[in-house]
Design a protein around this motif. Structure first.
Motif, PDB file in Angstrom:
ATOM      1  N   ARG A  22       0.745  -1.162  -0.042  1.00 49.68           N
ATOM      2  CA  ARG A  22       0.128  -0.054   0.008  1.00 49.68           C
ATOM      3  C   ARG A  22       0.699   1.380  -0.022  1.00 49.68           C
ATOM      4  N   ALA A  23       1.849   1.261   0.634  1.00 47.69           N
ATOM      5  CA  ALA A  23       2.606   2.519   1.007  1.00 47.69           C
ATOM      6  C   ALA A  23       3.537   2.755  -0.353  1.00 47.69           C
ATOM      7  N   ILE A  24       3.987   1.864  -1.032  1.00 48.05           N
ATOM      8  CA  ILE A  24       4.567   1.732  -2.230  1.00 48.05           C
ATOM      9  C   ILE A  24       3.747   2.236  -3.253  1.00 48.05           C
ATOM     10  N   ALA A  25       2.581   1.808  -3.462  1.00 47.21           N
ATOM     11  CA  ALA A  25       1.526   2.224  -4.408  1.00 47.21           C
ATOM     12  C   ALA A  25       1.269   3.711  -4.367  1.00 47.21           C
ATOM     13  N   TRP A  26       1.344   4.018  -2.746  1.00 52.04           N
ATOM     14  CA  TRP A  26       0.947   5.488  -2.816  1.00 52.04           C
ATOM     15  C   TRP A  26       2.279   6.345  -2.970  1.00 52.04           C
ATOM     16  N   MET A  27       3.350   6.000  -2.717  1.00 50.11           N
ATOM     17  CA  MET A  27       4.559   6.587  -3.432  1.00 50.11           C
ATOM     18  C   MET A  27       4.619   6.687  -4.792  1.00 50.11           C
ATOM     19  N   ARG A  28       4.358   5.437  -5.513  1.00 44.92           N
ATOM     20  CA  ARG A  28       4.461   5.589  -6.829  1.00 44.92           C
ATOM     21  C   ARG A  28       3.275   6.454  -7.337  1.00 44.92           C
ATOM     22  N   LYS A  29       1.983   6.452  -6.981  1.00 48.14           N
ATOM     23  CA  LYS A  29       0.968   7.370  -7.251  1.00 48.14           C
ATOM     24  C   LYS A  29       1.465   8.734  -7.254  1.00 48.14           C
ATOM     25  N   ARG A  30       2.090   9.264  -6.120  1.00 45.97           N
ATOM     26  CA  ARG A  30       2.511  10.652  -5.722  1.00 45.97           C
ATOM     27  C   ARG A  30       3.447  11.064  -6.655  1.00 45.97           C
ATOM     28  N   TYR A  31       4.513   9.893  -6.952  1.00 46.28           N
ATOM     29  CA  TYR A  31       5.534  10.270  -8.108  1.00 46.28           C
ATOM     30  C   TYR A  31       4.807  10.581  -9.504  1.00 46.28           C
ATOM     31  N   GLU A  32       4.131   9.592  -9.972  1.00 45.78           N
ATOM     32  CA  GLU A  32       3.606   9.721 -11.307  1.00 45.78           C
ATOM     33  C   GLU A  32       2.757  10.786 -11.497  1.00 45.78           C
ATOM     34  N   ASP A  33       2.001  11.279 -10.094  1.00 45.17           N
ATOM     35  CA  ASP A  33       1.315  12.807 -10.255  1.00 45.17           C
ATOM     36  C   ASP A  33       2.103  13.859 -10.393  1.00 45.17           C
ATOM     37  N   GLY A  34       3.561  13.722 -10.272  1.00 51.48           N
ATOM     38  CA  GLY A  34       4.408  14.955 -10.627  1.00 51.48           C
ATOM     39  C   GLY A  34       5.347  15.182  -9.380  1.00 51.48           C
ATOM     40  N   ALA A  35       5.151  14.631  -8.166  1.00 50.34           N
ATOM     41  CA  ALA A  35       5.860  14.967  -6.938  1.00 50.34           C
ATOM     42  C   ALA A  35       7.338  14.454  -7.092  1.00 50.34           C
ATOM     43  N   SER A  36       8.416  15.083  -6.614  1.00 50.63           N
ATOM     44  CA  SER A  36       9.727  14.807  -6.691  1.00 50.63           C
ATOM     45  C   SER A  36       9.818  13.580  -5.827  1.00 50.63           C
ATOM     46  N   ILE A  37      11.153  12.755  -5.765  1.00 49.83           N
ATOM     47  CA  ILE A  37      11.615  11.926  -5.030  1.00 49.83           C
ATOM     48  C   ILE A  37      11.860  12.440  -3.667  1.00 49.83           C
ATOM     49  N   ARG A  38      12.405  13.897  -3.694  1.00 47.84           N
ATOM     50  CA  ARG A  38      12.822  14.595  -2.600  1.00 47.84           C
ATOM     51  C   ARG A  38      11.606  14.900  -1.672  1.00 47.84           C
ATOM     52  N   LEU A  39      10.445  15.242  -2.122  1.00 47.77           N
ATOM     53  CA  LEU A  39       9.281  15.766  -1.588  1.00 47.77           C
ATOM     54  C   LEU A  39       8.639  14.597  -1.126  1.00 47.77           C
TER      55      LEU A  39
END
Length: 95
Positions: A22-39
C-alpha cells in the motif's frame, strides 16, 4: 497517507507485505502525479535512496534528473587590438 500507514516507514519497523504494498503504491502514485522523490521522502520521513529504490522495485519509470543544457559553441577569441605606439593617440611616436 494516513498516520497508521506511515508507521511502518520508521526505521527498524518491519511492515507486513500488505502495508508495504500500500505504501509503495501510494509513493508511486504521488511520483507519477508529479511529486519529486525528495518531496515524497520528506513526506514519509525516509531517505531519498529509500524512496527511489522502492519506486524502481515497483517498476516505476523515473523522470530524468534534469535536462542537460547545450554546451556553448566555441567562439575563437577576438584578435587583440594592435599595440598603441603613441601616448596621445595621434599617430606620432612618443619620445
Amino acid at each position: 497517507m494516513a498516520d497508521q500507514e506511515r508507521a511502518w516507514l520508521t526505521p527498524g519497523y518491519r511492515p507486513t507485505p500488505e502495508q508495504r504494498a500500500r505504501a509503495i503504491a501510494w509513493m508511486r502514485k504521488r511520483y507519477e502525479d508529479g511529486a519529486s522523490i525528495r518531496l515524497i521522502a520528506g513526506e514519509v520521513g525516509r531517505s531519498y535512496d529509500f524512496v527511489r529504490q522502492n519506486l524502481l522495485n515497483a517498476g516505476t519509470t523515473l523522470r530524468p534528473r534534469s535536462t542537460k543544457r547545450p554546451l556553448p559553441k566555441w567562439v575563437p577569441p577576438k584578435p587583440s587590438a594592435p599595440p598603441r605606439t603613441t601616448s596621445t593617440g595621434r599617430g606620432r611616436a612618443a619620445t
